[in-house]
Design a protein around this motif. Sequence first.
Motif, PDB file in Angstrom:
ATOM      1  N   ASN A 170      26.670 -12.704  81.164  1.00  0.00           N
ATOM      2  CA  ASN A 170      26.943 -13.677  80.111  1.00  0.00           C
ATOM      3  C   ASN A 170      26.960 -15.060  80.756  1.00  0.00           C
ATOM      4  O   ASN A 170      27.982 -15.511  81.271  1.00  0.00           O
ATOM      5  CB  ASN A 170      28.275 -13.367  79.429  1.00  0.00           C
ATOM      6  N   GLY A 184      29.415 -18.363  77.452  1.00  0.00           N
ATOM      7  CA  GLY A 184      30.089 -17.688  76.350  1.00  0.00           C
ATOM      8  C   GLY A 184      29.943 -16.177  76.461  1.00  0.00           C
ATOM      9  O   GLY A 184      29.822 -15.614  77.545  1.00  0.00           O
ATOM     10  N   ARG A 185      29.955 -15.542  75.313  1.00  0.00           N
ATOM     11  CA  ARG A 185      29.767 -14.097  75.283  1.00  0.00           C
ATOM     12  C   ARG A 185      29.083 -13.750  73.970  1.00  0.00           C
ATOM     13  O   ARG A 185      29.722 -13.546  72.953  1.00  0.00           O
ATOM     14  CB  ARG A 185      31.103 -13.363  75.392  1.00  0.00           C
ATOM     15  N   ASP A 212      23.705 -15.134  64.871  1.00  0.00           N
ATOM     16  CA  ASP A 212      24.945 -15.829  65.227  1.00  0.00           C
ATOM     17  C   ASP A 212      25.874 -15.839  64.029  1.00  0.00           C
ATOM     18  O   ASP A 212      26.137 -16.887  63.440  1.00  0.00           O
ATOM     19  CB  ASP A 212      24.630 -17.250  65.710  1.00  0.00           C
ATOM     20  N   SER A 218      28.717 -19.820  66.514  1.00  0.00           N
ATOM     21  CA  SER A 218      29.283 -20.183  67.817  1.00  0.00           C
ATOM     22  C   SER A 218      29.326 -21.696  67.995  1.00  0.00           C
ATOM     23  O   SER A 218      28.313 -22.375  67.830  1.00  0.00           O
ATOM     24  CB  SER A 218      28.429 -19.568  68.929  1.00  0.00           C
ATOM     25  N   THR A 236      29.933 -23.176  70.843  1.00  0.00           N
ATOM     26  CA  THR A 236      29.301 -23.503  72.121  1.00  0.00           C
ATOM     27  C   THR A 236      28.153 -22.522  72.338  1.00  0.00           C
ATOM     28  O   THR A 236      28.172 -21.409  71.798  1.00  0.00           O
ATOM     29  CB  THR A 236      30.304 -23.371  73.281  1.00  0.00           C
ATOM     30  N   GLN A 259      25.904 -19.594  73.427  1.00  0.00           N
ATOM     31  CA  GLN A 259      26.185 -18.243  73.931  1.00  0.00           C
ATOM     32  C   GLN A 259      24.870 -17.696  74.510  1.00  0.00           C
ATOM     33  O   GLN A 259      23.902 -17.509  73.766  1.00  0.00           O
ATOM     34  CB  GLN A 259      26.652 -17.337  72.798  1.00  0.00           C
ATOM     35  N   TYR A 264      23.670 -20.143  68.983  1.00  0.00           N
ATOM     36  CA  TYR A 264      24.346 -21.437  68.940  1.00  0.00           C
ATOM     37  C   TYR A 264      24.313 -21.977  67.510  1.00  0.00           C
ATOM     38  O   TYR A 264      23.245 -22.166  66.937  1.00  0.00           O
ATOM     39  CB  TYR A 264      23.661 -22.412  69.893  1.00  0.00           C
ATOM     40  N   LYS A 271      35.892 -10.172  70.374  1.00  0.00           N
ATOM     41  CA  LYS A 271      34.675 -10.512  69.639  1.00  0.00           C
ATOM     42  C   LYS A 271      33.935  -9.272  69.166  1.00  0.00           C
ATOM     43  O   LYS A 271      33.083  -9.345  68.300  1.00  0.00           O
ATOM     44  CB  LYS A 271      33.753 -11.365  70.513  1.00  0.00           C
TER      45      LYS A 271
END
Lengths: 587, 225
Positions: free
Chosen positions: A361, A364-365, A372, A376, A378, A380, A442, B170
């Motif tokens: 990663n 992020g993850r 998405d 997100s 930020t 990923q 993102y 998550k």
Amino acid sequence: MGGARGCMHRITDRQGNRCCRKLIMVPVRIMLACAGILFLVWSAGSSIASAAESGRLVEKGGAYVFVESMDPATRLLLERAAKQGIITQEEYAQVVKESEARAQLLSPSFKAWYDRGFNLSMNDNDFFLKIRFRSQMRFTQRFRNEAWRNPGDAKNFPELLGVFGDYRANRSEGNASSFNLRRVRLYFMGHLFSPDFRYYIQTRAETAENAQAPGSLALLDWNITSTHVPWLNAQVGQYKVFYNRTQINSTASMQFAERALVQDAFTASGLDRRDIGITIMNDEEVYPFNYYFGIFNGSGPSFNRIGGFTSEQPTEGCPGGATSGNPYPSPAGCPSSQRNLNANVRFDIDRLMYTARLNWNIAGRPGYGEGDMAYSETPQVAVGGGYSYNPAVNTSANSSYIGTDLANLNFRRQLAAFGNGRVLGWGVVDFSSWATDAVVKYRGFSLQGEVYFKNIIRHDKGLPCMKDGCSATAPGFLGNQTGWYVQSGYYLIPRKLEVAGRYAYWDPDTRAADDLVKEIDLSLNWFLNGNYDHSIMVTYSNVQMGTGGYAIGRSAPLPPGSGSVPLDARGGTLIENLIRVQYQIFF
Amino acid sequence: MPKPELRRVQLYRNFLLVVMSCLIVINTGGCARLPYTTTLVHEDLLVEVKLQQEVTSAGYTHPARLTAEEVASILKGFSLRPQKNVPVRWFGEEAPPKPVFREDEILTLSSWLAAGLLAANAEERVHFALFAPGMNPSNERDVTAGWVAIREPYFYITVEYFHAQVPLRKSDQYDYNYPTPPPLGGSYLLYFEPGRFWLSDPNGERGLEYRKFLTTAPLRRTGSP
């Protein structure tokens, strides 16, 4: 050379070598198995103490509220009494304590609530059960070209009929309209003894779009996972092999109604995405760099290699299955056929499948769900890759005619169902498979892709014989397989409305011409609740499948018993346009 | 393959490739449409306060100087009830409003909200989240969250979660690798006591005339940042 014959020779010739390997490998495997079991037993024995509370959260009117143990009216009276000096502060403290203890004793020792499934938990959280149900209901409108009428697809997804598993081409007229319960799943999951000892059961009762029989209830997953040590989690049982991104992801969290054909063709085992075995890995929520090392049967779900038989004559070392005369070329000294349909011997039953996957990663993850959905904030970003070695997959030999030796019908059916039908008939093969993947997410945008390569190593080195005395052979050798896909999506309305596109490319036999499979998909997805659980998808797919290349038992020259006209007498490109409208509910 | 069919196939492919190319161009050129975090003011096991950039011009009058006691007095007055969807709204039982914040939550939150309002600029709102153990503490936590902002003379508050069960991870820890995005924010009807200060601003948004209210309200004790 026939596959069965080759198998006999190999065992005889290499007996010494195999014994040596066995001597080394057997204790190693036993140690691995013992270590895994001990780890799980130790894990199960550990428990985490949970703190007592003087109240509890209860669900009321769709919201969760914290309710204190003591009735507010009683508390008010006691406070007044203490303030006015009717009781002392010590008496007040004591009665409050006793009241809370009484409430605790009188309260049930479990709690039940609904939150993404029906939840049942003991108050100390040592046992937790979640029951969920998922269904994908689908309408499919299909348009196929003339090539689907004739020749149809006999190579990638052939139909295997009867106990012999004779090959048939999948042919149909152009238009089809159908309603389908594509996925019907029931889940039982939770933890035992402590939150770090988890179990997972998934059953299915669905019907594939082209299934020839109604679906029935079947076990899909059953596994136990220990997460006591974050850098050394262990999962044992039947589950999807941690090999490539597509197959790790759930069908509930896809950007399209269906996976691309190439994604299904490149599973770890080459047979099915699920298998029985053990995986050690670290916690991907904790570490940016993740590993997954697994050992499996390599024979698909709910099955093992001991169940995969082949045929031998009563005379040891003489391949069976011929209806008259010997299979050709037969080992010297073998008599003419003594019995038909023997299906009586197991080879290669000490083999296992080994898999490895690494994932980094970078930022992020991103996880494995497609698109998405989380919007997100930020970037990923992740890259990963997997390797799988699945030795000694018996694809059945061309001896006599294709189905006669009854070898491993379950193996063959799995190969055909996942699009690896071109491998059928080439005897015993080893699959050495590679996959690399990358993903970016993102602010509602997502882009992911994978590249696959499968090296198919035949145990028999010559060209397969197609006539008595090997007077005719297959025109060439079987190649390897390769493929890739890239897909992208964007949320037009964050967490609600997504548009996605995918292009997939698959070469099912690198030595064959005109056999490429190309697929384009476009999908409009509406997620009603802002998550994957409740969605409506409209997916358009265009699939072009080449019918070129040689497939044993379907192309000329045909082995005896496979008829006189090859199934691909007339060539062409199979073109299919599909519109799938799918409603998913997961509760 | 016959030539007309080949041409049709090529036409299909070209068309779809163009569509996909357009899609990728649109995607890569896309911009944010949800507020995003710019500054983390404070985070611990019980509370998180951060500044979020609005995606359209908001014109707040930040930074705003309020004491923790003043913020606490304001928060104390709010109550809410979930807004049901149509048609359930027409027939559903009207639940009585509940206080948005408990005493201990106000004590925990107010000082950090005051710090956030002081640190925010005119295009940032102050987002808050209060945490407590969830129904299954190993899997989720109980979250009350929302955001506040000031555009003189109004104090605005929006509640996104009211004791919502939000996953800690998550992806689902039981259904391995199944994504668990946080639930969407709920829709709540907000009330304020005394109601004479809870008004509609010129844009029709509900806001609290907080300066007027604070002149009448007793100040409350709070924790300190």
